[in-house]
Design an enzyme around this catalytic site. Structure first.
Site, PDB file in Angstrom:
ATOM      1  N   ASP A   1      -3.975   4.135  14.243  1.00  0.00           N
ATOM      2  CA  ASP A   1      -3.087   4.506  13.149  1.00  0.00           C
ATOM      3  C   ASP A   1      -3.549   5.858  12.610  1.00  0.00           C
ATOM      4  OD1 ASP A   1      -5.247   4.017  11.536  1.00  0.00           O
ATOM      5  OD2 ASP A   1      -4.335   2.385  10.414  1.00  0.00           O
TER       6      ASP A   1
ATOM      7  N   ARG B   1       0.854  -1.195   0.000  1.00  0.00           N
ATOM      8  CA  ARG B   1       0.000   0.000   0.000  1.00  0.00           C
ATOM      9  C   ARG B   1       0.892   1.249   0.000  1.00  0.00           C
ATOM     10  NH1 ARG B   1      -4.930   1.377   4.248  1.00  0.00           N
ATOM     11  NH2 ARG B   1      -3.330   1.322   5.853  1.00  0.00           N
TER      12      ARG B   1
HETATM   13  C1  LIG Z   1      -7.135   1.864   9.437  1.00  0.00           C
HETATM   14  C2  LIG Z   1      -6.131   1.048   8.714  1.00  0.00           C
HETATM   15  O1  LIG Z   1      -5.557   1.467   7.758  1.00  0.00           O
HETATM   16  S1  LIG Z   1      -5.794  -0.473   9.374  1.00  0.00           S
HETATM   17  C3  LIG Z   1      -4.289  -0.945   8.611  1.00  0.00           C
HETATM   18  C4  LIG Z   1      -3.142  -0.164   9.086  1.00  0.00           C
HETATM   19  N1  LIG Z   1      -2.826  -0.432  10.480  1.00  0.00           N
HETATM   20  C5  LIG Z   1      -2.061  -1.491  10.798  1.00  0.00           C
HETATM   21  O2  LIG Z   1      -1.620  -2.178   9.914  1.00  0.00           O
HETATM   22  C6  LIG Z   1      -1.762  -1.755  12.246  1.00  0.00           C
HETATM   23  C7  LIG Z   1      -1.013  -3.047  12.342  1.00  0.00           C
HETATM   24  N2  LIG Z   1      -0.741  -3.437  13.721  1.00  0.00           N
HETATM   25  C8  LIG Z   1       0.325  -3.014  14.391  1.00  0.00           C
HETATM   26  O3  LIG Z   1       1.114  -2.212  13.902  1.00  0.00           O
HETATM   27  C9  LIG Z   1       0.551  -3.602  15.753  1.00  0.00           C
HETATM   28  O4  LIG Z   1      -0.211  -4.760  15.935  1.00  0.00           O
HETATM   29  C10 LIG Z   1       0.238  -2.658  16.937  1.00  0.00           C
HETATM   30  C11 LIG Z   1       1.122  -1.409  16.841  1.00  0.00           C
HETATM   31  C12 LIG Z   1      -1.208  -2.244  16.945  1.00  0.00           C
HETATM   32  C13 LIG Z   1       0.559  -3.408  18.236  1.00  0.00           C
HETATM   33  O5  LIG Z   1       1.899  -3.835  18.135  1.00  0.00           O
HETATM   34  P1  LIG Z   1       2.703  -4.333  19.420  1.00  0.00           P
HETATM   35  O6  LIG Z   1       2.470  -3.367  20.534  1.00  0.00           O
HETATM   36  O7  LIG Z   1       4.124  -4.583  19.010  1.00  0.00           O
HETATM   37  O8  LIG Z   1       1.994  -5.690  19.746  1.00  0.00           O
HETATM   38  P2  LIG Z   1       2.550  -6.917  20.566  1.00  0.00           P
HETATM   39  O9  LIG Z   1       3.571  -6.473  21.580  1.00  0.00           O
HETATM   40  O10 LIG Z   1       1.396  -7.682  21.074  1.00  0.00           O
HETATM   41  O11 LIG Z   1       3.271  -7.776  19.445  1.00  0.00           O
HETATM   42  C14 LIG Z   1       3.620  -9.132  19.641  1.00  0.00           C
HETATM   43  C15 LIG Z   1       4.453  -9.570  18.463  1.00  0.00           C
HETATM   44  O12 LIG Z   1       3.657  -9.506  17.287  1.00  0.00           O
HETATM   45  C16 LIG Z   1       4.285  -8.683  16.321  1.00  0.00           C
HETATM   46  N3  LIG Z   1       3.267  -7.913  15.616  1.00  0.00           N
HETATM   47  C17 LIG Z   1       2.211  -7.226  16.138  1.00  0.00           C
HETATM   48  N4  LIG Z   1       1.496  -6.676  15.161  1.00  0.00           N
HETATM   49  C18 LIG Z   1       2.096  -7.002  13.990  1.00  0.00           C
HETATM   50  C19 LIG Z   1       1.823  -6.697  12.658  1.00  0.00           C
HETATM   51  N5  LIG Z   1       0.760  -5.959  12.325  1.00  0.00           N
HETATM   52  N6  LIG Z   1       2.649  -7.173  11.716  1.00  0.00           N
HETATM   53  C20 LIG Z   1       3.710  -7.937  12.051  1.00  0.00           C
HETATM   54  N7  LIG Z   1       4.031  -8.256  13.328  1.00  0.00           N
HETATM   55  C21 LIG Z   1       3.229  -7.792  14.280  1.00  0.00           C
HETATM   56  C22 LIG Z   1       5.179  -7.758  17.111  1.00  0.00           C
HETATM   57  O13 LIG Z   1       6.212  -7.252  16.293  1.00  0.00           O
HETATM   58  C23 LIG Z   1       5.674  -8.685  18.214  1.00  0.00           C
HETATM   59  O14 LIG Z   1       6.677  -9.498  17.655  1.00  0.00           O
HETATM   60  P3  LIG Z   1       7.859 -10.152  18.564  1.00  0.00           P
HETATM   61  O15 LIG Z   1       7.180 -11.049  19.539  1.00  0.00           O
HETATM   62  O16 LIG Z   1       8.680 -10.879  17.561  1.00  0.00           O
HETATM   63  O17 LIG Z   1       8.564  -9.019  19.215  1.00  0.00           O
HETATM   64  O1  LIG Z   2      -7.466   1.782   5.714  1.00  0.00           O
HETATM   65  C1  LIG Z   2      -8.373   1.317   6.317  1.00  0.00           C
HETATM   66  C2  LIG Z   2      -9.285   2.048   7.150  1.00  0.00           C
HETATM   67  O2  LIG Z   2     -10.101   1.414   7.818  1.00  0.00           O
HETATM   68  O3  LIG Z   2      -9.195   3.281   7.147  1.00  0.00           O
END
Ligand SMILES: CC(=O)SCCNC(=O)CCNC(=O)[C@H](O)C(C)(C)COP(=O)(O)OP(=O)(O)OC[C@H]1O[C@@H](n2cnc3c(N)ncnc32)[C@H](O)[C@@H]1OP(=O)(O)O
Ligand SMILES: O=CC(=O)O
Length: 534
Positions: free
Chosen positions: A446, A162
């Site tokens: 986000d 994206r």
């Molecule tokens: C409205 C929209 O556009 S939605 C789409 C855009 N938003 C996103 O993509 C958000 C994606 N999610 C994230 O970034 C994360 O899940 C967060 C920031 C919300 C929380 O992250 P953290 O606080 O690190 O969560 P947590 O501590 O529980 O993570 C546990 C493990 O999972 C991993 N992890 C958590 N979320 C993700 C993810 N989305 N992708 C890859 N790995 C992840 C962490 O890196 C961590 O790895 P480790 O054990 O190897 O260190």
């Molecule tokens: O990008 C996704 C959203 O829910 O906004």
């Protein structure tokens, strides 16, 4: 035209990305397409003003032949025929890229947009990770000695990139001294370095296209795809793009958007958070009919949100395209099993609604939610890879249904106003520190969710909303007072004066300007925020 890079070495390996040939390609994209993008951004302003003044939008009369016509998008390529679980997350740091690829999801939405703060370091590091991901060559050892390698026991997630939305500039690559278009930089660098390789293995290149406001913006992407494929000698139609329907004007042009991208389209996604932000923004001064209740009480079952998702499924399936569900913001917490159990149940309910409504798959924000989403879609899809054959002919959605914001249950409260200000400052501070997504109070925040928070405050002030729990009217003074209290709360929670001065004070100043300031509405929070990072 002269292209310059302001800072060549933000991360080790940057020279592999910023090659002369790749920069030439970005420059060509710019020369051919940047002026059209500028014009389309200007068109957005005019279209919004007209809609806000009328207090409504409608399906376009000039494209009714497209809506009534008999056409289909190109069939899905092998790697995109089963998209029941899509993991989203930033493409930098590398640890998260590896975790996402290993997560068991069918697709990884590698996010250079809302989950990413586009510092120069992050922009280049993400490209390096995407280069490695395309070739199955990523590894990392953390400071604590934890080793991250790509799994070989299950298929890795297929990468769908994206790029940034049309509005964001890239300040580190200049053409004739002016910033370039972030979307063209993200797409151009990724496509140039990976397209031939991905095409040769059937793994892409695939993209998610964010925040579009009209089918003409989709036409521009299509023209870029045609040019890019020709330039690199890749067959037309190799690129596949899924478009986020996450602005209110785009909801009125779903058919037209698919039509413009026909040979490159693979689906639409219901981007709920940006969609809510867009409605608030679009109709911000159109009166109380568009004032939303507290953010936490607007759910996907509100009639206007249901109208949007139902129309999206029907539109996609009629055209042979995939309908992709969105993001439930509940995040598990590995240290708190009760929070995790609640998150899993809420996500399960959300995915079940989507699967029953005909969506072909959906998003999760965290690896620990992949199984939940898969189980739900397995239970509805059975042996089938998707349910594009469910046409949902019975669905009837009118313009009024899409705009019926007043149908949402809930109230505007001081507690909601307080939470919005807290989240807006806390998220912006994290963004300024270089991180585009964070869990706050066990919810994923986000750029899109933070935009809802800060625009709700603006809308409440400008519509003189009365708070249901206190009876007070929302004014600049009241919001300013609550903001100051929430900033003090954050100061105590952060408990680190250096970090507070570096990130939270500028974040608080910015949020004050955007919510209670006299300077007029700012289109995107990330535009002024971007000027504060390097
Ligand atoms: C409205 C929209 O556009 S939605 C789409 C855009 N938003 C996103 O993509 C958000 C994606 N999610 C994230 O970034 C994360 O899940 C967060 C920031 C919300 C929380 O992250 P953290 O606080 O690190 O969560 P947590 O501590 O529980 O993570 C546990 C493990 O999972 C991993 N992890 C958590 N979320 C993700 C993810 N989305 N992708 C890859 N790995 C992840 C962490 O890196 C961590 O790895 P480790 O054990 O190897 O260190
Ligand atoms: O990008 C996704 C959203 O829910 O906004």
């Amino acid at each position: 035209m002269a292209l310059t890079v302001t800072d060549r070495l933000p991360v080790a390996g940057a020279d592999r990305i910023l090659t002369e040939e790749a920069l030439d390609f970005v420059e060509q994209l710019h020369v051919k397409f940047a002026a059209t993008r500028d014009g389309l951004l200007a068109d957005r302003v005019t279209a919004r003003r007209q809609a806000a003044a009328a207090g409504k939008l409608d399906f376009l009369p000039e494209t009714s032949h497209i809506r009534s016509g008999d056409w289909q998008v190109a069939p899905a390529p092998g790697k995109l025929t089963d998209r029941r679980v899509e993991m989203t997350g930033p493409a930098s740091p590398v640890k998260m890229a590896i975790n996402a690829l290993n997560s068991g999801a069918k697709v990884w939405l590698a996010d250079l947009e809302d989950a990413s703060a586009p510092t120069w370091h992050n922009v280049i590091d993400a490209q390096l990770n995407l280069y490695g991901a395309a070739r199955g060559d990523l590894a990392y050892t953390s400071e604590e000695g934890k080793e991250y390698t790509l799994r070989t026991d299950i298929p890795l997630a297929t990468v769908v990139v994206r790029p940034r939305g049309w509005h964001l500039p890239e300040n580190h690559i200049l053409i004739d001294g002016a910033p370039t278009v972030g979307a063209l930089v993200d797409f151009g660098l990724h496509f140039f370095h990976n397209a031939r390789h991905l095409a040769s293995t059937g793994d892409g290149p695939f993209y998610y296209l964010p925040k579009m406001e009209s089918h003409l913006e989709a036409r521009l992407w299509n023209e870029i795809f045609v040019f890019a494929q020709d330039e690199l000698g890749i067959p037309q139609g190799t690129i596949r793009a899924t478009v986020l329907i996450e602005t209110i004007p785009a909801a009125f042009q779903m058919e037209e958007i698919l039509y413009e991208l026909k040979d490159h389209a693979s689906g639409l996604n219901a981007g709920r958070w940006d969609y809510l932000f867009s409605i608030i923004k679009y109709f911000r001064e159109s009166g109380s009919a568009f004032v939303m209740p507290d953010r936490a009480s607007v759910s996907m079952t509100a009639p206007f949100m249901r109208a949007y998702t139902e129309l999206l499924v029907k539109t996609c399936h009629r055209r042979g395209a995939f309908a992709m569900g969105g993001m439930a913001a509940f995040i598990p917490n590995r240290r708190e099993p009760e929070i995790t159990a609640q998150a899993v149940e809420k996500v399960r309910a959300d995915k079940m609604r989507e699967a029953n409504d005909g969506f072909d798959g959906s998003w999760v924000a965290h690896p620990d939610l992949v199984d939940t989403c898969r189980e739900v879609f397995d239970s509805v899809l059975g042996d089938k890879p998707n349910q594009v054959d469910r046409l949902r002919k019975e669905v009837q959605v009118s313009a009024a249904d899409l705009l019926d914001v007043a149908s949402a249950e809930g109230e505007v409260t001081e507690a909601g106003l307080r939470l919005n200000l807290y989240v807006a400052v806390a998220y912006t501070a994290v963004w300024l520190s270089g991180n585009g997504a964070v869990a706050i109070h066990n919810l994923m925040e986000d750029a899109a969710t933070a935009e809802i928070s800060r625009t709700q405050v603006w809308q409440q002030i400008h519509n003189q909303v009365t708070l249901a729990d206190t009876g007070n009217t929302v004014t600049r003074e009241l919001a300013g007072k609550i903001l100051a209290e929430e900033v003090e709360r954050l100061r105590a929670e952060v408990n680190d004066e250096e970090a507070f001065a570096r990130y939270y004070e500028p974040a608080a100043k910015l949020i004050a300007e955007l919510t209670t300031g006299e300077g007029g509405f700012v289109e995107f929070l990330t535009l002024p925020a971007y000027e504060l990072v390097s």
